[in-house]
Design a protein around this motif. Structure first.
Motif, short mmCIF file in Angstrom:
data_model
loop_
_atom_site.label_atom_id
_atom_site.label_comp_id
_atom_site.label_asym_id
_atom_site.label_seq_id
_atom_site.Cartn_x
_atom_site.Cartn_y
_atom_site.Cartn_z
N ASP A 1 0.86 -1.04 -0.04
CA ASP A 1 0.02 0.12 0.04
C ASP A 1 0.97 1.26 -0.11
N LEU A 2 1.94 1.24 0.52
CA LEU A 2 3.02 2.28 0.57
C LEU A 2 3.82 2.47 -0.80
N GLY A 3 3.58 1.43 -1.78
CA GLY A 3 4.25 1.61 -3.06
C GLY A 3 5.22 0.67 -3.13
N ALA A 4 5.51 -0.49 -2.06
CA ALA A 4 6.92 -1.29 -2.16
C ALA A 4 6.33 -2.41 -2.95
N PRO A 5 6.86 -2.60 -4.29
CA PRO A 5 6.35 -3.51 -5.39
C PRO A 5 6.60 -4.95 -4.87
N VAL A 6 5.83 -5.90 -5.22
CA VAL A 6 5.90 -7.43 -5.21
C VAL A 6 6.22 -7.78 -6.67
N TYR A 7 7.12 -8.61 -6.94
CA TYR A 7 7.35 -9.19 -8.07
C TYR A 7 8.09 -10.32 -8.48
N ASP A 8 8.07 -10.94 -9.32
CA ASP A 8 8.78 -12.12 -9.65
C ASP A 8 10.36 -11.89 -9.73
N TYR A 9 11.22 -12.69 -9.22
CA TYR A 9 12.55 -12.68 -9.17
C TYR A 9 13.04 -12.67 -10.77
N GLY A 10 12.49 -13.22 -11.39
CA GLY A 10 13.19 -13.44 -13.00
C GLY A 10 12.38 -12.26 -13.59
N GLU A 11 11.20 -12.21 -13.94
CA GLU A 11 10.37 -11.15 -14.59
C GLU A 11 10.85 -9.89 -14.63
N ARG A 12 11.03 -9.44 -13.30
CA ARG A 12 10.88 -7.92 -13.00
C ARG A 12 12.36 -7.56 -12.67
N MET A 13 13.60 -8.44 -12.95
CA MET A 13 14.99 -7.85 -12.45
C MET A 13 15.88 -8.14 -13.50
N SER A 14 16.49 -7.25 -13.83
CA SER A 14 17.57 -6.89 -14.77
C SER A 14 18.59 -7.39 -14.12
N PHE A 15 19.18 -8.79 -14.19
CA PHE A 15 20.11 -9.31 -13.45
C PHE A 15 21.44 -9.49 -14.09
N ALA B 1 20.59 -12.86 -16.62
CA ALA B 1 19.56 -13.81 -16.21
C ALA B 1 18.42 -13.58 -17.15
N PRO B 2 17.85 -15.10 -17.26
CA PRO B 2 16.53 -14.95 -18.15
C PRO B 2 15.48 -14.17 -17.46
N ARG B 3 14.97 -13.32 -18.54
CA ARG B 3 13.56 -12.73 -17.84
C ARG B 3 12.52 -13.69 -17.93
N HIS B 4 12.58 -14.65 -17.40
CA HIS B 4 11.53 -15.57 -17.49
C HIS B 4 10.68 -15.70 -15.91
N ARG B 5 9.36 -16.22 -15.78
CA ARG B 5 9.04 -16.46 -14.44
C ARG B 5 9.78 -17.43 -13.68
N THR B 6 10.04 -17.25 -12.30
CA THR B 6 10.66 -18.24 -11.82
C THR B 6 9.75 -18.70 -10.62
N GLN C 1 9.61 -8.76 -2.51
CA GLN C 1 9.27 -7.50 -2.55
C GLN C 1 10.35 -6.61 -2.00
N SER C 2 10.29 -5.43 -2.87
CA SER C 2 11.69 -4.53 -2.21
C SER C 2 11.12 -3.23 -1.68
N PHE C 3 11.89 -2.89 -0.40
CA PHE C 3 11.58 -1.78 0.24
C PHE C 3 12.77 -1.40 1.12
N THR C 4 12.84 -0.19 1.82
CA THR C 4 13.86 0.33 2.48
C THR C 4 13.70 -0.62 3.90
N ARG C 5 15.06 -0.68 4.28
CA ARG C 5 15.27 -1.04 5.82
C ARG C 5 14.66 -0.21 6.67
N PHE D 1 11.47 -2.95 -15.49
CA PHE D 1 12.07 -3.80 -14.39
C PHE D 1 11.70 -3.06 -12.94
N ASP D 2 11.59 -3.69 -11.88
CA ASP D 2 11.89 -3.20 -10.49
C ASP D 2 12.93 -3.45 -9.80
N ALA D 3 14.10 -4.11 -10.30
CA ALA D 3 15.45 -3.98 -9.84
C ALA D 3 16.23 -4.25 -10.92
#
Length: 476
Positions: free
Chosen positions: A86-100, A107-112, A117-121, A226-228
């Motif tokens: 709700d604060l805007g911290a996205p939830v995403y698939d480790y493969g689909e939304r990450m440029s790794f 890494a392949p941009r495929h569903r894993t 979820q990424s947010f600040t400490r 991407f989200d990451a």
């Protein structure tokens, strides 16, 4: 109180947690199910609005909550993921939304199937602190420095001595159980030695990694696919890396890091130049176009260290050690928060078993520290084996074998989404490392390894073998 074994309302009377950071908070949450009162001693001046506090300098940098850690947190704090979303911290698939970008390519941009979820400490600790302090069993004593452990009977801890800011004399607080979550510099070794307990030498693997980090705006318009974005360091040829994460409140958090003398600058131009030196251009592109930047922070992680408390024969009864008080990982692997959550889950299981069997607290401490050591063994081995490869003069055979195998797995995974999915599950601690040694993976790794074609590490502007993402400055 430390000598009492009776329970009221099927709960013990009082537990004291030394340290109110992430590990202390998740520990306190677990203890509320077993104790009528849980007192949290925190040396900084904090309240329910506080996020990261001054004695957690690493808290200003990008943090990874691995999928396993998020799963445990959701059981302890139901609805936390939705609250952060709700604060805007996205939830995403480790493969689909990450440029790794790993050593062999993107890494392949495929569903894993691995959701993160990424947010600040800072935001994570604020949310946890609010929830924990709202629990009726919890009492926070802020600006309180623990000055010693109390032992009123041989071989057992029965309380603590602490001093609050401005107090002339320390306060004595009795407890049925004391949990030390004070961190790597919290002074537990000294408190043990004051009781006459012999503390063994720590296991240390040097890994001097310097982080320089900043947050800046993430406009809602023209967002990337991407989200990451991540470029990992990899011994011995890739000493620079970085990560940028979409986080709450429409921001990016970016950490650039380098091994040994590869120190990311804190000035704006130097920071951008360091990002441009990376082979993954996503980071530099976003940094170059950043708006509303927040202050820049630097943190130096000197080494990995593991205090061998499970080997202490005269470890006191009714004292537990958790979190960074026991083991500090190189933060580049993102294991620390998840391991702390798993330690809290282990504590919950141990205490619940004792309660259901009608047992007391004596006899619990040594067994818990041994079980905690077994929990630590896999993440410690994975991270320390990688870091040992930075030293050309001290590379043990097991570390060299593991490094060779990892190199082949990376090379195979850029062409094989199924292998990458297995790696993603292991990296996020939702599957054991053994899944990377399944016959189907092992055959591919050995075939690839026998060809002896390990590509050199990518440089900015170079094409990356097996990559579907361009590696060219300015690509977005």
């Amino acid at each position: 109180m430390g000598t009492r074994t009776h329970r009221s309302e099927d709960r013990w009377d009082r537990a004291v947690v030394i340290g109110g950071g992430f590990s202390g908070l998740v520990t306190a949450r677990v203890l509320t199910g077993c104790f009528r009162e849980v007192v949290v001693l925190e040396r900084d001046e904090v309240d329910e609005h506080t996020g990261v506090h001054p004695h957690a300098p690493q808290g200003n940098h990008a943090h990874a909550m691995l999928a396993k850690g998020a799963e445990v947190l959701e059981t302890l704090f139901p609805g936390l993921r939705a609250e952060l979303l709700d604060l805007g911290a996205p939830v995403y698939d480790y493969g689909e939304r990450m440029s790794f970008l790993q050593p062999a390519g993107y890494a392949p941009r495929h569903r894993t199937g691995v959701l993160i979820q990424s947010f600040t400490r800072d935001e994570l600790e604020r949310r946890l602190r609010r929830r924990v302090l709202a629990l009726p069993e919890v009492r926070l004593v802020a600006s309180a420095r623990c000055e010693g452990l109390v032992s009123e009977r041989p071989g057992a801890v029965t309380g603590v001595l602490y001093r609050t800011a401005g107090s002339a004399e320390p306060t004595r607080l009795e407890a049925d159980l004391v949990v030390d979550a004070s961190g790597r510099a919290g002074g537990l070794d000294g408190r043990l030695e004051a009781l006459g307990v012999t503390v063994p030498e720590r296991r240390v693997v040097k890994a001097r990694i310097t982080y320089t980090s900043m947050n800046f705006a993430r406009p809602e318009q023209d967002r990337p696919d991407f989200d990451a974005a991540y470029q990992m360091t990899f011994a011995p040829d890739v000493p620079r890396g970085g990560v940028i994460l979409a986080v709450e409140r429409n921001r990016w958090t970016c950490s650039l890091f380098g091994f040994d003398e590869q120190v990311p600058p804190t000035d704006d131009q130097g920071y951008l130049d360091f990002a441009r030196s990376l082979a993954n251009p996503r980071l530099a592109d976003l940094i170059e176009h950043r708006t509303h930047p927040e202050p820049t922070h630097r943190y130096v992680n000197a080494n990995n260290q593991w205090s061998q408390y499970h080997r202490v024969r005269d470890w006191p009864e009714r004292l537990l050690a958790v979190g960074d008080s026991v083991c500090v990982f190189n933060p580049v692997y993102g294991q620390g928060l998840t391991v702390a959550a798993l330690e809290a889950r282990l504590l919950h299981r141990v205490l619940s078993t004792r309660r259901s069997a009608g047992g007391g607290l004596d006899g619990l401490s040594r067994g818990y520290q041994r079980r905690l050591a077994r929990l630590l063994l896999v993440p410690w081995t994975l991270s320390s084996n990688s870091d040992l490869m930075w030293n050309p003069r001290e590379r043990p055979v097991p570390a060299r074998i593991a490094h060779w195998y990892n190199t082949q797995v990376f090379a195979v995974s850029v062409h094989d989404p199924r292998v990458w999915s297995r790696f993603a599950r292991v990296a996020n601690m939702v599957a054991p490392p053994s899944v990377l040694f399944a016959p189907s993976v092992l055959a591919k790794v050995l075939r690839r390894g026998l060809r002896r074609r390990t590509p050199p590490p990518a440089r900015a502007g170079d094409p990356v073998p097996g990559s579907t993402e361009p590696v060219a400055p300015g690509t977005r």
